[in-house]
Write an enzyme that holds these catalytic residues in place. Structure first.
Site: not given
Length: 1570
Positions: A538, A541, A641
């Site tokens: 999760d 980045h 999402d």
């Protein structure tokens, strides 16, 4: 499993962290050294364990063993490699280091990533390819009690997903967000009754997961959340050091104060404090926000002076500075340069805590001042220092004020979104629950404190350690930067989109920085890996990379084949690669919902979908360069999402169409629960409290209203999704048959704006699955038009092949006529207990039907011929429709394919290492194709089959030049190699759009050309006849397969030929692609028959043939081209000098004694004036204008004899040859009985004798008819021998008698008739060749193999060969060597400009040219080392190496010489005397053949002196590696004539030159002569 062999070339300075290289378990990975590393004692290291049973530690590296299987061990670095066998999945790093840094400093590095092997049953061999993944995301908290999970997950199973992605199953925090975890080590208690939770939480989850695995055959993965923890996590309060707090991160103090002021602003507005200014809690308008902006900037911020955290106390610093000056001398000195004095930030961020470097301040303000008396100097320095610090404070304050204004602006923008934006939540009141901005710092144990008290406590460690920063994300931020670390202003500038329920975790740089946190994460990851088959990282980045590395390494220690997926929002593909490389990410999530129209969706399917249809076949067993890859995609039609929902964003009928498009690609696919049920809203992962409906086999829609709704096959588009999931898995699975394969190639065609076709193609069976899909991105599209209206909007499809069945046709339609096709979500009712979807739509589908049963299409043969494919017309193809065809090749086409495959695999077993599917038709009467026996061809035949440039081909008068490729140009060779080399270019780039591929798809012209050309050549006619039926079968193949099959056929033929060539050259074990193989192929490339460039006719005394036969034979004898294409035919092919410089390397060393012997005898028959021709011209129009060719000829005879047995050499010297010219003045005549026969030994003696007596003549027909550029004196040829020194002399300043033979030809520049490099006098290399020759002849005379003892000189006395050699040896160094202290007896000291060199000439009419530094003396040293003083030779070679050695060739002139210019441009014609018309041909450009002689010389001297032998061998390895790279990159696969300065390509150079090949082969030969 097929094992692949891949090559990575290690190049100095290349660090490929942003390039993805992927290999599979079991593959061999070969690391080869680039020329930039070769010769530096490089070693290669990798952190992949050599033993699969050993745990992976990314910080532990192992030296990889060096492997070399070639015959010449001296080429180990050039052609060898370090090797690793891949035995684990994950990410592995490699690097190379060199001896000079004790192998500590990396000179290059990179990563390779290995995918896991997914097995449902570890004891079974059955695996799930990554391309077969069909994953569904479920929000775990929507599954309800654990005992009901399987009832709700049954929907996932029945829809034929094979992987379930669970959001975190751990204990969630107070916000109820699925990604804000309170306790990472416990399962959320909501799933259990209190009595069994503590003991059975993980056990129950494991039970569900195991049931899914064993009973349903499904994998499970879950999220790992590493960045943050819920603000109410008990452990974070017990260990506050695990977060970014004001004690361990004092740089956040200013941001904390700002945050509390902003929070207080919300409280004050809510309390009515600003009512008088027109600001009330509600309503909130843009005017409200603007007033608050002004209030905050003008009233709130000035009171709290946040900038003071970044400033210095001026008075304190001035006092410290004054004190520093007290001990200094009265007379200060000066320090050079300006010294920077800047504010140094106080690491504790106390108010006015910044300092400066007082030492630098003293240097700047005291020592650099003009001298005065001490007290004045001090006061002036203090005054300037105070002003400087004040200015620094002012500048810093202005900068911080700017950041604060940016922060306020960001706050107002955020408030505008949540209160005013139509796409935002549209809050209507400013309150604690709906603040102006969310807090950046989390709740803490001291909740009763006011904001004033909180700000006052920032310097109280026991309190401030609980003021912890929240996590969040930043738009367009650098993902490799940790935005919470010192130096970042993100929190102060309010750039963070904050997650107020989550505390950002602070790991530090290593475990020791936060031991408890690292320990907790290790337990968290280990437990996760124990339960699940993979993880989703999760917020990957934003996760510190070293932390994510630790996490995935922990998981892989538990399960070696562990699936890791991530969704990256770096905004840059190269940054994505950093994460994939460092973490070994298996799949990157790609979102179909990001496509804004059908074309973009098609682009994404093409981008991530796999290899293109008709891609080249690359045998796995053949080592090939590892090319960069894209990360494996998990292409999701919808993620949890995505906002808004797919139903809201597109038309409901598009859900099936887009899902089908996604399913057609060669990647993993995924979705999120709710998409298939057509839920018309976003399922909020924070606020949604309802559960997923349970599965019901028989959903009728008319059940008891009190029972929560369930779902079944007729709900939403579940039926359709099941079908496309099954389709996706079928195409991606290789099945149980080892010879089967997946549909591994993809092609996307945009038919119309809303229709695409996606083809999945099986590269082995050549079956295809083709889907035609009509999307409906526009929510307002009218789906209820009559079928005819829709069918007219879609063009017909032309399908290459036969449709054997319709696998699927489906569309989404209204459940009843009463339902409206117009989407009106206001009429949708949300169920109170379960998450329900639209119920007015259903999927109509048919599976595995015959073409005639289709309601959507009708199919007919194209042009009435089944072999031409078929045409598909649409009858009813509404938006949202999907039709999927199974397509096979026509039976006759399939048979042709099988025959071609079988033939190619018989020629080269590396190709088609599988059985093609058997044809269902009886073809027993068909004539099979059989491989050709290439061993029956001679090397000259191989030249005709593989090579021949256009000029050579045209010389045969058959009308065929090189094949002209539209948009590309002529192929370099007319033979098979010409096609092979261009195909290599296309294959290397994976370029199916290459002009050659386009040409082959458009027509069969190239194949016809190849067949017709071979059939016209008598010596390879049988190859053409064999190839003709092969091409006939190739023509039957579909056009999209022809480039790949042509590549296979051509490569197989080429490889088979090369293997036979190596056998014939006595190198049967030489690998194709090795340097030696590349160089030996030059022998075949350059030696062939050329009708317009015959050798001189040779009539031997023992030949029993007519004279006519001899002349006929003359045109069929192979000759050695000087270079291609410039020197390939006519008079320009056979140069005496070039031929014999190249003869040893290209013919003698490879064992082509017959050809070498014939060429030597041919030139022997043409001797005239004691010389052999410069240009042979068949002996008929020979020119005798060079004095060096005869010495190269003699040198070749010496080398040939030395390669023979004593008896063979004796026979050669005794061979009698008919002389073409009866005497020096005779004209050319055809052979007749009147011609005299002389032995080769006699002819040798004649040449030497005439040299000793002196040679002088004017060229026959002198004048412009034979040379338009030479002036009259230049036609006079003079050669002699100085009996005192033994030197051979000759030439004049008007001609060029050696290899540096450029004659000026520009009238504009005035250099016509002027030789650029006359080199008259005694040319240095000729002395070496002369010495080697006469010394050898003297030895032969002693052995009674040569009748002559010496030559008679002008005074009539005999100069014995042994004495001649002695005089040369005694004279050479004293006359030619220019030492550190030149002897004025032998040197004109006024002309000496370089020392420790050998002169280039001696006695030139232009004396200064004697002293020019040129590389020619390396030839003399290489061929006649005994003639030289070893120490002088060593020093002279060191000078050459330092000054003249280039990357590939040798500079032909010292760069410091006024005549030097390293760029050759033969087209230039201007007033520049030294450059016009390429006048500088030999005055700078770097000639390659000379490097071979230099390195031979250096090696010989090094071994003799036993000095730097290893270093010299390394230098040779570097050069040979560069040459190997050069040949590989050359479209001619040749070694060029010359390069421009520093190895740059010269377009005027002959791209493949005989002597450039030859001297490299000589070098390798002598390298092995230990």
């Amino acid at each position: 499993m097929t094992v692949g062999t891949h090559i990575i070339t290690l190049k100095r300075g290349e660090f490929t962290e942003r390039t993805l290289y992927k290999v599979e378990q079991g593959d061999r990975l070969l690391f080869k050294l680039h020329s930039s590393i070769v010769g530096l004692d490089a070693k290669v290291f990798s952190n992949i364990p050599p033993d699969a049973s050993k745990d992976f530690n990314r910080h532990e590296y192992y030296e990889l063993p060096w492997v070399y299987s070639g015959g010449d061990q001296t080429l180990s670095e050039v052609d060898g490699h370090a090797e690793v066998v891949v035995t684990l999945s994950g990410s592995f790093r490699y690097y190379s280091a060199i001896a000079s840094s004790s192998y500590k400093d990396e000179v290059c590095a990179g990563y390779f990533v290995v995918d896991p092997i997914l097995k449902i049953n570890p004891s079974s061999d059955k695996t799930m390819p990554l391309e077969a993944v069909c994953m569904q995301t479920v929000t775990t908290k929507q599954l309800g009690p654990v005992e009901e999970w399987l009832d709700r997950l049954r929907t996932t199973y029945e829809t034929k997903y094979n992987v379930v992605h669970f959001t975190p199953v751990q204990h969630l925090g107070a916000s109820n967000s699925a990604y804000s975890i309170k306790d990472q080590l416990k399962v959320d208690p909501r799933y259990f009754s209190s009595k069994n939770y503590a003991n059975d939480g993980w056990t129950a989850v494991e039970g569900v997961v195991q049931h899914m695995r064993k009973e349903w055959g499904m994998f499970s993965i879950t999220d790992v959340v590493l960045n943050h923890t819920s603000y109410d996590s008990p452990w974070i309060h017990e260990h506050p050091e695990a977060g970014y707090n004001l004690v361990n991160s004092p740089h956040l103090k200013p941001a904390f104060v700002l945050d509390r002021l902003l929070w207080q602003l919300t409280l004050d507005v809510n309390a009515g404090k600003y009512a008088k200014k027109g600001v009330l809690p509600t309503p909130v308008t843009s005017e409200t926000l603007e007033i608050l902006r002004n209030v905050f900037i003008s009233e709130v911020l000035p009171k709290h002076k946040i900038a003071e955290f970044y400033l210095a106390d001026v008075d304190t610093l001035v006092s410290e500075f004054r004190a520093k000056l007290k001990g200094l001398l009265d007379a200060p000195g000066r320090l050079p340069g300006d010294v920077a004095v800047q504010l140094v930030q106080d690491p504790k961020y106390n108010l006015f805590g910044c300092t400066v470097d007082l030492e630098a301040a003293v240097a700047k303000f005291y020592f650099q001042r003009p001298q005065k008396n001490y007290s004045e100097l001090v006061e002036a320095a203090v005054s300037d220092f105070e002003a400087h610090v004040t200015r620094l404070n002012k500048e810093k304050k202005e900068r911080i004020q700017g950041f604060l204004l940016d922060g306020v602006g960001n706050c107002v923008a955020n408030a505008g979104y949540v209160f005013l934006d139509p796409n935002g939540p549209k809050w209507d009141k400013i309150a604690e629950e709906t603040p102006i901005v969310w807090r950046y710092f989390s709740e803490h144990p001291y909740q009763t404190m006011t904001t004033t008290e909180e700000m006052a406590a920032i310097d109280e460690p026991e309190v401030a350690c609980h003021f912890k920063a929240c996590n969040g994300w930043i738009m367009c931020d650098d993902p490799l930067r940790n935005f919470a670390e010192p130096g970042s202003m993100v929190y102060l500038k309010r750039e963070l989109i904050v997650w107020g329920d989550s505390i950002k975790l602070r790991f530090g740089q290593c475990r020791e920085d936060s031991p408890y946190l690292w320990d907790r994460v290790e337990k968290y990851c280990a437990k996760t890996a124990e339960m699940f088959d993979g993880i989703r990282l999760d917020n990957c980045h934003s996760t510190p990379l070293h932390v994510a590395e630790f996490a995935v390494d922990t998981c892989r220690r538990v399960k070696k084949d562990f699936y890791v997926m991530a969704e990256l929002f770096t905004g840059r593909e190269d940054l994505d690669m950093v994460f994939v490389n460092r973490l070994g990410i298996t799949s990157l999530v790609r979102e179909a919902m990001s496509a804004y129209n059908c074309r973009e969706l098609g682009r994404q399917v093409h981008r991530y979908g796999g290899r293109p249809v008709g891609d080249f076949y690359l045998p796995s067993s053949t080592p090939r360069p590892l090319t960069p890859s894209l990360p494996h995609a998990l292409f999701m039609d919808y993620t949890h999402d995505n906002q808004p929902s797919a139903v809201q964003k597109r038309h409901p009928v598009d859900l099936l169409a887009s899902a089908a498009a996604v399913a057609m690609g060669g990647y993993g696919t995924g979705s999120s629960r709710g998409y298939d049920e057509m839920v018309p809203h976003y399922i909020d992962i924070v606020n949604e409290k309802r559960l997923y409906p349970k599965w019901n086999e028989d959903v009728s829609g008319k059940g008891d209203k009190s029972v929560p709704p369930t779902v079944g096959m007729r709900s939403g588009m579940i039926r359709g999704k099941r079908l496309v999931n099954e389709l996706h898995q079928m195409m991606s699975s290789s099945g149980d048959n080892d010879t089967a394969s997946s549909f591994d190639q993809v092609y996307v065609d945009q038919v119309t704006d809303d229709v695409i076709t996606v083809t999945r193609h099986n590269s082995r069976t050549h079956e295809s699955v083709i889907a035609a899909i009509r999307t409906a991105f526009d929510p307002s599209v009218d789906t209820e038009q009559p079928a005819e209206a829709h069918s007219h909007q879609v063009t017909c499809l032309n399908i290459p092949g036969q449709i054997t069945e319709i696998i699927l046709e489906a569309s989404t339609v209204l459940s009843s006529e009463k339902d409206s096709g117009t989407l009106n979500l206001k009429n949708f009712t949300r169920d109170l207990k379960v998450i329900n979807g639209l119920n007015q739509w259903r999927v109509l589908s048919k599976r595995n039907i015959q073409v005639g049963e289709s309601e959507m299409v009708k199919v007919k043969d194209k042009e009435g011929d089944a072999s031409q494919g078929c045409k598909v017309e649409f009858k009813s193809f509404k938006p949202g429709s999907v039709v999927v065809f199974r397509v096979s090749l026509d039976l006759n086409v399939n048979l042709a394919m099988q025959k071609v495959q079988k033939l190619i695999s018989e020629i080269d077993p590396a190709f088609f290492d599988h059985e093609a599917p058997a044809s269902k038709t009886d073809h027993s009467k068909d004539t099979p194709l059989h491989p050709f026996d290439f061993s029956a061809l001679s090397l000259v035949d191989m030249n005709a089959l593989l090579y021949r440039c256009g000029a050579e081909e045209s010389s045969h008068g058959m009308g065929l030049g090189p094949y002209n490729l539209p948009s590309y140009g002529d192929l370099k060779y007319c033979g098979i190699a010409g096609v092979k080399f261009v195909l290599d270019e296309a294959v290397a780039g994976g370029d199916l759009g290459h002009p050659l591929c386009e040409n082959v798809r458009q027509g069969d012209w190239l194949m016809d050309y190849s067949v017709n050309r071979l059939k016209m050549q008598p010596n390879v006619k049988q190859v053409g006849e064999w190839l003709e039926p092969v091409v006939k079968e190739m023509k039957k193949l579909p056009m999209y397969l022809k480039p790949a099959y042509l590549q296979c056929l051509v490569t197989a033929i080429y490889n088979a030929c090369v293997k036979q060539i190596m056998i014939k050259l006595n190198q049967p074990n030489e690998d194709i692609g090795s340097l030696k193989c590349k160089l030996l192929l030059g022998s075949v490339q350059l030696t062939g028959v050329c009708k317009t460039a015959a050798l001189a006719p040779v009539l031997l005394d023992n030949m029993k043939a007519s004279f006519d036969y001899v002349h006929k034979l003359q045109s069929d004898v192979p000759s050695l081209a000087a270079g291609l294409p410039h020197f390939s035919e006519g008079i320009w092919r056979n140069w005496g000098r070039d031929t014999f410089i190249a003869l040893r390397g290209l013919l003698i060393i490879p064992g082509r004694i017959k050809e070498a012997r014939y060429i030597i005898l041919s030139y022997a028959s043409t001797m005239r004036h004691g010389l052999i021709p410069n240009l042979l011209g068949g002996g008929e129009v020979s020119r005798y204008n060079c004095r060096d060719a005869v010495w190269w000829w003699l040198n070749s005879i010496r080398h040939l004899c030395q390669a023979m047995t004593t008896e063979e050499a004796r026979k050669l010297l005794e061979e009698k040859v008919a002389r073409i010219y009866r005497h020096d003045s005779a004209l050319y005549e055809r052979m007749s009985t009147e011609h005299e026969f002389h032995s080769l030994a006699d002819i040798i003696q004649e040449g030497l004798q005439k040299h000793a007596q002196g040679i002088r003549f004017v060229e026959r027909n002198a004048g412009p008819q034979i040379d338009s550029n030479m002036c009259k004196p230049g036609f006079t040829v003079e050669v002699s021998v100085d009996p005192a020194t033994g030197f051979t002399l000759g030439g004049n300043k008007y001609n060029c008698g050696t290899w540096m033979d450029k004659m000026g030809s520009s009238d504009r520049a005035g250099n016509r008739g002027t030789p650029a490099t006359p080199r008259d006098g005694a040319s240095v290399e000729l002395q070496g060749l002369c010495y080697a020759c006469v010394k050898w002849l003297g030895e032969l005379n002693k052995k009674k193999m040569y009748a002559y003892e010496g030559v008679k000189i002008k005074d009539g006395s005999l100069l014995k060969f042994s004495n001649w050699a002695e005089r040369l040896g005694a004279s050479f160094d004293c006359h030619f060597f220019v030492g550190a202290s030149p002897d004025e007896r032998y040197n004109d000291l006024s002309l000496v400009n370089k020392k420790n060199i050998y002169k280039d000439t001696l006695g030139s009419q232009n004396p200064w040219t004697d002293y020019q530094l040129r590389p020619n003396y390396a030839i003399a040293i290489a061929e006649a080392l005994e003639m030289c003083d070893l120490e002088n030779a060593w020093r002279a070679l060191e000078t050459i190496q330092k000054v003249l050695l280039g990357p590939l060739g040798m500079k032909t002139l010292d760069p410091s010489d006024w005549k030097y210019n390293g760029v050759y441009d033969n087209d230039r014609d201007d007033e520049n005397f030294d450059l016009a018309k390429g006048f500088n041909y030999h005055n700078g450009p770097e000639w390659v053949w000379l490097t071979g002689f230099f390195l031979r010389a250096k090696l010989a001297v090094s071994r003799k002196l036993k000095r730097e032998v290893r270093e010299t061998e390394q230098l040779i390895s570097q050069h040979l590696t560069r040459m190997s790279e050069h040949i590989h990159n050359s479209p001619w696969r040749g070694v060029t004539e010359l390069t421009n300065v520093n190895g740059n390509i010269c377009s005027f150079s002959s791209p493949t030159q005989a002597w450039s090949f030859s001297t490299a082969l000589e070098l390798i030969h002598e390298l092995n002569q230990k």
